[in-house]
Design an enzyme around this catalytic site. Structure first.
Site, PDB file in Angstrom:
ATOM      1  N   ASP A   6      68.920  -3.794  -7.486  1.00 32.48           N
ATOM      2  CA  ASP A   6      67.839  -4.558  -6.872  1.00 32.48           C
ATOM      3  C   ASP A   6      67.900  -4.563  -5.346  1.00 32.48           C
ATOM      4  O   ASP A   6      66.983  -5.077  -4.704  1.00 32.48           O
ATOM      5  CB  ASP A   6      67.877  -6.013  -7.367  1.00 32.48           C
ATOM      6  CG  ASP A   6      67.580  -6.125  -8.851  1.00 32.48           C
ATOM      7  OD1 ASP A   6      66.745  -5.343  -9.340  1.00 32.48           O
ATOM      8  OD2 ASP A   6      68.197  -6.980  -9.517  1.00 32.48           O
ATOM      9  N   HIS A  66      62.240  -5.046  29.774  1.00 34.11           N
ATOM     10  CA  HIS A  66      61.269  -5.322  28.703  1.00 34.11           C
ATOM     11  C   HIS A  66      60.330  -4.138  28.459  1.00 34.11           C
ATOM     12  O   HIS A  66      60.248  -3.651  27.317  1.00 34.11           O
ATOM     13  CB  HIS A  66      60.480  -6.592  29.017  1.00 34.11           C
ATOM     14  CG  HIS A  66      59.346  -6.838  28.072  1.00 34.11           C
ATOM     15  ND1 HIS A  66      59.534  -7.120  26.736  1.00 34.11           N
ATOM     16  CD2 HIS A  66      57.994  -6.825  28.270  1.00 34.11           C
ATOM     17  CE1 HIS A  66      58.358  -7.279  26.155  1.00 34.11           C
ATOM     18  NE2 HIS A  66      57.411  -7.100  27.059  1.00 34.11           N
ATOM     19  N   GLU A  89      49.033  -7.230  34.851  1.00 35.38           N
ATOM     20  CA  GLU A  89      49.045  -8.676  34.636  1.00 35.38           C
ATOM     21  C   GLU A  89      50.032  -9.386  35.559  1.00 35.38           C
ATOM     22  O   GLU A  89      49.746 -10.469  36.067  1.00 35.38           O
ATOM     23  CB  GLU A  89      49.406  -8.977  33.180  1.00 35.38           C
ATOM     24  CG  GLU A  89      49.418 -10.463  32.856  1.00 35.38           C
ATOM     25  CD  GLU A  89      49.876 -10.738  31.431  1.00 35.38           C
ATOM     26  OE1 GLU A  89      49.814 -11.903  31.019  1.00 35.38           O
ATOM     27  OE2 GLU A  89      50.304  -9.786  30.756  1.00 35.38           O
ATOM     28  N   ASP A  90      51.198  -8.776  35.794  1.00 29.90           N
ATOM     29  CA  ASP A  90      52.290  -9.492  36.465  1.00 29.90           C
ATOM     30  C   ASP A  90      52.615  -8.993  37.866  1.00 29.90           C
ATOM     31  O   ASP A  90      53.502  -9.549  38.512  1.00 29.90           O
ATOM     32  CB  ASP A  90      53.564  -9.401  35.610  1.00 29.90           C
ATOM     33  CG  ASP A  90      53.410 -10.118  34.274  1.00 29.90           C
ATOM     34  OD1 ASP A  90      52.552 -11.010  34.186  1.00 29.90           O
ATOM     35  OD2 ASP A  90      54.139  -9.773  33.328  1.00 29.90           O
ATOM     36  N   ASP A 101      55.475  -4.811  21.692  1.00 29.36           N
ATOM     37  CA  ASP A 101      55.771  -5.866  22.661  1.00 29.36           C
ATOM     38  C   ASP A 101      56.209  -7.145  21.952  1.00 29.36           C
ATOM     39  O   ASP A 101      57.200  -7.782  22.325  1.00 29.36           O
ATOM     40  CB  ASP A 101      54.527  -6.121  23.509  1.00 29.36           C
ATOM     41  CG  ASP A 101      54.657  -7.352  24.387  1.00 29.36           C
ATOM     42  OD1 ASP A 101      55.367  -7.279  25.404  1.00 29.36           O
ATOM     43  OD2 ASP A 101      54.052  -8.390  24.048  1.00 29.36           O
TER      44      ASP A 101
END
Length: 726
Positions: free
Chosen positions: A309, A102, A130-131, A191
């Protein structure tokens, strides 16, 4: 972030639809690809590498980073990867992938946008605090204060609930932390993009909740920060989840167009290349396919789509002047659609975007849009604030002193920080921000000095006043729009020229009614802030309005109409000029009839221990007597100052208002408030409330006003006549 870490499959009911091989018109024509943010699948995890050798797992990041910054020092990236991989080791995403995939994917997104090394370093570490057991102190010791600040900002943002139940005060604090360094929000947006790409194994209801938050808050933020590469992909991903049927229909339109035998965009691009080659202008001519949401919007607007278009022709040149040279050649050698021309180079959008927009018509009637910009403009158009690099890098002649300075921010983000400081409470700030994010169109109006103001569509002269003068706009009396007098409630159009007419009274008050015509956060917050700070005056405005309107059925002149600058509620001179037979009461002159010596007067007590003074023939007096209100005896004192309302009627001519106010000032009159009605049949009516040093000056003032060229009558404002009973 781990709560959103899931399997790498495309969201929605059509796996592979957004990130698969179907890209509008991409299969047949040469096209400049958008910054490709979908390449990273599952990163190889090799564990810590020997010092001095980059781990293979970040080779994608290094390649993308070196494309934008060939001389970048890669050691911080190597060090950050080693720390992130070892810290997250053993943590898995819901798909079963190692969690390190990640932060690697988020960092690749930013690298391809052109982010500098510090941002990429913080991105690799953005989940560690945080983790994992990594602390901010460790980050600072190993990578410096700049990286620690960014990691801390992203960590705080992760604790914000952006939904309807969000705590406004928490959101405000987090957004302030973000606003102090736009790189924090850049990491957050990248993120969210990766989490949106990998939303497939979430429950449908959770997919929908996350998609709605992304649509309502993060996509508008990406738009305002100018990060179009993130914004467009987020839009497509949200579209696939929230509107699967429309998404499937749009995808089918794109597939069918890709199978067409003819290619009008490619033909026009070839023609443009030929025109520029003949003119000896060096340019790169490319085809820019529309993304899914853009195709859907065009189909809803135009109905049946034609080949032209599904994309636009993009012309990239080296210098600003070359943009206009290209425009001239295209308009000379091809058939331009003049109504489609827009110049965002001379007047950039609020999110840094610059480009020339035009369109050319083919013989078969198809209209092809053409974008003309420099290579640098194109980079900023795609990457927005990310393309600004490090906003804290000191200039060579200004060595860093260790203190943080204000970054170079786009105008919208700077205004955002001003709003949060001025907002009277967090709830007001939150509601104002949500309203602003919902506005996706902006107009540009011009000042008489040639400057410009960027305002949301639907903005009024009230908004223009606060955009230009801030809280000094409390003294605004009116405006001229395109040379014609206009009320402050007038809605402005793109390209209007606005001249704001300002009073000289430093104690001028905004009217509560202005809130009805204020659309920008700057205006609404400034007005609400004043009303909150002056509750007595605000209550007095409402109280007097209720008393007179309830008793007479007539809206009193002393409660300002929308677009009129209100005068002081508590008359500063009235206390010494009028004596009331009520101990301790403060007398103030009623603005519905504005009595002056030697008018015959009477008074009535109102809330707050004050007495309003009326002329005896005022319609409000009869109504209040009929309603059982007791009169209070009042008389003129020795002080000579007075306040009076005058009505001037004139023909419309240039500079009339300036000449009229100059004549009034020469007689010693201080303009407290003014209302200018819209002209009718080349005639205009002005209403002025003025403060005079002596009531004896009134006749001379009225003569001076009548002597102004174009003015054919000046009179005192008359009390409303009392309605006759049937």
């Amino acid at each position: 972030m781990s709560a959103e870490a899931t399997n790498s499959v495309t969201p929605g009911p059509m796996p592979g639809a957004v990130s698969g091989a179907v890209t509008p018109t991409a299969t047949r024509r040469k096209a400049r690809p958008r910054i490709d943010l979908r390449r990273l699948g599952r990163a190889a995890l090799l564990g810590p590498a020997a010092r001095g050798r980059l781990p293979d797992a970040i080779s994608h990041v290094v390649e993308a980073h070196r494309a934008h910054h060939p001389e970048a020092d890669l050691e911080p990236l190597r060090h950050a990867y080693v720390l992130a991989e070892s810290s997250h080791r053993g943590q898995m995403r819901k798909s079963g992938e190692p969690y390190i995939t990640h932060p690697l994917a988020v960092t690749l997104i930013l690298a391809e946008l052109g982010a500098e090394t510090t941002t990429l370093t913080a991105s690799l570490l953005h989940d560690t605090v945080e983790d994992t057991d990594v602390t901010l102190d460790q980050v600072r010791d190993q990578f410096g204060e700049e990286v620690r600040y960014l990691v801390d900002g992203v960590t705080k943002l992760e604790k914000v609930d952006y939904g309807a139940a969000a705590e406004p005060e928490t959101f405000r604090k987090m957004l302030v932390a973000t606003g102090n360094d736009v790189r924090v929000m850049s990491i957050k947006l990248a993120d969210r993009l990766h989490n949106m790409r990998t939303l497939g194994v979430m429950r449908p209801e959770k997919q929908e909740r996350i998609a709605k938050v992304t649509r309502d808050v993060l996509i508008p933020l990406a738009e305002r920060l100018g990060v179009q590469a993130l914004k467009t992909e987020l839009e497509d991903l949200v579209f696939a989840i929230l509107h699967p049927e429309e998404y499937a229909g749009t995808r089918e339109l794109i597939v069918r167009n890709a199978a067409r035998a003819d290619d009008p965009l490619a033909e026009v691009a070839d023609e443009v290349r030929g025109v520029l080659r003949e003119a000896d202008i060096s340019a790169e001519v490319l085809i820019r396919p529309r993304h899914f949401v853009s195709v859907h919007r065009v189909s809803r607007k135009r109905g049946r789509l034609r080949g032209s278009d599904f994309g636009r022709v993009l012309v990239l040149v080296n210098e600003d002047a070359d943009c206009y040279a290209v425009l001239g050649e295209l308009h000379t050698c091809m058939k331009p659609v003049v109504s489609e021309f827009k110049d965002f180079i001379a007047v950039p959008k609020f999110n840094l975007y610059q480009s020339l927009h035009t369109a050319v018509a083919r013989e078969d009637g198809q209209v092809v849009e053409v974008l003309i910009r420099t290579h640098q403009m194109h980079k900023v158009a795609e990457a927005g604030v990310v393309a600004l690099g490090n906003p804290y890098a000191p200039a060579p002649e200004d060595p860093a002193d260790g203190e943080r300075v204000d970054p170079t921010r786009p105008g919208w983000l700077s205004r955002l920080l001003d709003w949060q400081e001025a907002a009277p409470d967090p709830d007001h700030f939150w509601s104002t921000l949500r309203e602003d994010l919902a506005q996706d169109r902006e107009i540009t109006v011009f000042r008489p000095d040639g400057g410009t103001l960027g305002l949301p569509e639907g903005a009024t002269c009230v908004d223009a006043a606060y955009a230009q003068y801030g809280e000094d706009a409390h003294a605004c009396l009116g405006a001229r729009v395109n040379g014609r007098l206009a009320t402050l409630s007038t809605v402005l159009k793109d390209g209007d020229t606005v001249q704001l007419l300002m009073g000289q009274d430093p104690a001028s008050e905004p009217s509560r009614e202005w809130l009805e015509h204020a659309h920008t956060p700057a205006a609404r917050i400034a007005i609400q802030r004043w009303l909150t700070a002056h509750p007595a005056q605000a209550e007095s405005q409402q109280s007097e309005a209720r008393i007179v309107e309830n008793r007479t059925g007539v809206r009193p002149a002393d409660v300002p109409e929308p677009g009129a600058a209100p005068e002081q509620t508590a008359d500063r001179s009235a206390t010494g000029n009028v004596l009331a037979d009520l101990p301790g009461a403060t007398a103030r002159l009623a603005r519905c009839c504005t009595p002056v010596p030697p008018d015959e007067i009477t008074g009535f007590a109102v809330r707050g221990g004050a007495v309003t003074v009326h002329r005896v023939e005022c319609a409000a007096v009869a109504r209040m007597k009929d309603g059982g209100r007791a009169e209070v005896g009042v008389s003129w004192g020795e002080a000579a100052e007075c306040r009076v309302t005058l009505v001037a009627e004139s023909f419309v001519r240039p500079h009339l208002l300036a000449d009229l106010t100059e004549a009034m000032a020469s007689e010693g009159a201080e303009i407290v408030s003014a209302t200018v009605e819209p002209p009718t049949q080349q005639q205009v009516r002005h209403t002025y409330t003025v403060q005079l040093p002596d009531a004896g000056h009134l006749p001379g003032l009225m003569r001076a006003m009548r002597d102004v060229a174009g003015v054919y009558d000046v009179s005192r404002a008359q009390p409303q006549p009392q309605p006759q009973d049937d």
